[in-house]
Design an enzyme around this catalytic site. Sequence first.
Site, short mmCIF file in Angstrom:
data_model
loop_
_atom_site.label_atom_id
_atom_site.label_comp_id
_atom_site.label_asym_id
_atom_site.label_seq_id
_atom_site.Cartn_x
_atom_site.Cartn_y
_atom_site.Cartn_z
N ASP A 40 -0.61 -6.29 19.55
CA ASP A 40 -1.49 -4.24 18.62
C ASP A 40 -1.14 -3.38 19.83
O ASP A 40 -2.17 -4.18 20.89
CB ASP A 40 -2.02 -4.66 17.92
CG ASP A 40 -2.94 -4.16 16.43
OD1 ASP A 40 -1.83 -2.94 16.39
OD2 ASP A 40 -4.03 -3.92 15.77
N TRP A 63 -1.31 2.87 23.17
CA TRP A 63 -1.54 3.16 24.63
C TRP A 63 -0.94 4.47 24.94
O TRP A 63 -0.95 4.45 25.87
CB TRP A 63 -0.79 1.26 25.08
CG TRP A 63 -0.27 1.47 26.29
CD1 TRP A 63 -0.52 0.72 27.67
CD2 TRP A 63 1.32 1.88 26.85
NE1 TRP A 63 -0.24 0.84 29.16
CE2 TRP A 63 1.58 1.36 28.76
CE3 TRP A 63 2.25 2.86 26.69
CZ2 TRP A 63 2.18 1.78 29.17
CZ3 TRP A 63 3.45 3.10 27.62
CH2 TRP A 63 3.28 2.70 28.82
N GLU A 69 5.04 -4.95 6.33
CA GLU A 69 4.87 -3.79 5.97
C GLU A 69 5.25 -2.89 7.06
O GLU A 69 5.04 -1.34 7.51
CB GLU A 69 2.72 -3.26 5.91
CG GLU A 69 2.31 -4.04 5.48
CD GLU A 69 2.46 -6.08 5.20
OE1 GLU A 69 2.52 -6.75 6.30
OE2 GLU A 69 2.34 -6.55 4.27
N ASN A 70 5.05 -3.08 8.42
CA ASN A 70 6.22 -2.22 9.33
C ASN A 70 7.17 -1.32 8.75
O ASN A 70 6.71 0.58 9.44
CB ASN A 70 6.45 -2.54 10.18
CG ASN A 70 4.99 -3.42 11.19
OD1 ASN A 70 5.39 -4.08 12.22
ND2 ASN A 70 4.18 -2.78 10.88
N TRP A 71 7.91 -1.24 7.72
CA TRP A 71 8.95 -0.11 7.35
C TRP A 71 8.01 0.63 6.42
O TRP A 71 9.13 1.73 6.00
CB TRP A 71 9.56 -1.82 6.00
CG TRP A 71 10.77 -2.64 5.97
CD1 TRP A 71 10.50 -3.88 6.13
CD2 TRP A 71 11.55 -2.27 6.73
NE1 TRP A 71 11.28 -4.53 6.60
CE2 TRP A 71 11.67 -3.96 7.33
CE3 TRP A 71 12.45 -1.63 7.53
CZ2 TRP A 71 13.20 -3.92 7.99
CZ3 TRP A 71 13.28 -1.75 8.03
CH2 TRP A 71 13.65 -2.85 8.56
N ARG A 73 6.44 2.58 8.07
CA ARG A 73 6.23 3.73 9.20
C ARG A 73 7.63 4.71 9.00
O ARG A 73 8.59 4.82 8.23
CB ARG A 73 6.43 3.37 10.31
CG ARG A 73 4.86 2.33 10.68
CD ARG A 73 5.28 1.25 12.00
NE ARG A 73 3.99 0.45 12.87
CZ ARG A 73 3.65 0.23 13.63
NH1 ARG A 73 4.67 0.18 14.92
NH2 ARG A 73 2.93 -0.74 13.44
#
Length: 237
Positions: free
Chosen positions: A17, A22, A64-66, A68
């Site tokens: 994460d 960053w 869940e990243n889909w 984005r």
Amino acid sequence: MSLENMVIPEHVAVILDGNGRWAKKRGLPRAMGHKAGCETLEKMVRVASDVGIRYFTVYGFSTENWKRSEEEVGALMQLFRYYMVRLLKIASANNVRVKMIGEKSRFAPDIIKGIDNLVEKTRDNTGMTFIIAINYGGRDEILRAAKKLAGVYQESGADIRSVDEAEFASYLDTAGIPDPDLMIRTSGEMRLSNYLLWQLAYSEFYITDCLWPDFNQEELEKAILAYNSRERRFGGR
């Protein structure tokens, strides 16, 4: 920092994460944070192998990243394509076996082919097993396992009430892999984010404020030292 006389956890799982934060701190696009995170991952595969970790599992891309942005997801897909080729070289040079967990069917055909190639060409390596969770979610994994198990029992006519934890675990993506001893999450977040929900039931957690692109051998050693400072009583462990 020395790990002499320390117990090295057999299986370490990591939630990578902080890539976006960053990049934001440096005025860079999020894609550059993900690229830096991939470079860190390359280094940490070597480091984890060198310190004696036998299984090293990372959360590469969640179900869940889909959600984005299309731009960010597209950039991640391009990184997958690039780093799968590099990872094959790294794994081969370090005798590392690569395994993927999650539901790969949603990816583009060339990415699926790359995943299969990476797994197949490292299958006989005898060093550390490096496990990448991609299009992975803990709830999804448990649901898929339950459906597979129910289908087998329905077809055989056996009594499903006889199923125990060990048999159910054999239908999970991680079948044959010991549960993590230590779970590390970078960037200071205090949640599991749908990661290895079954497997982390008795794992020790180590949360660090370090953002993933800044993670290194010293940070891993801090986590292992913290792990050694804890008294684990359950199940004789």
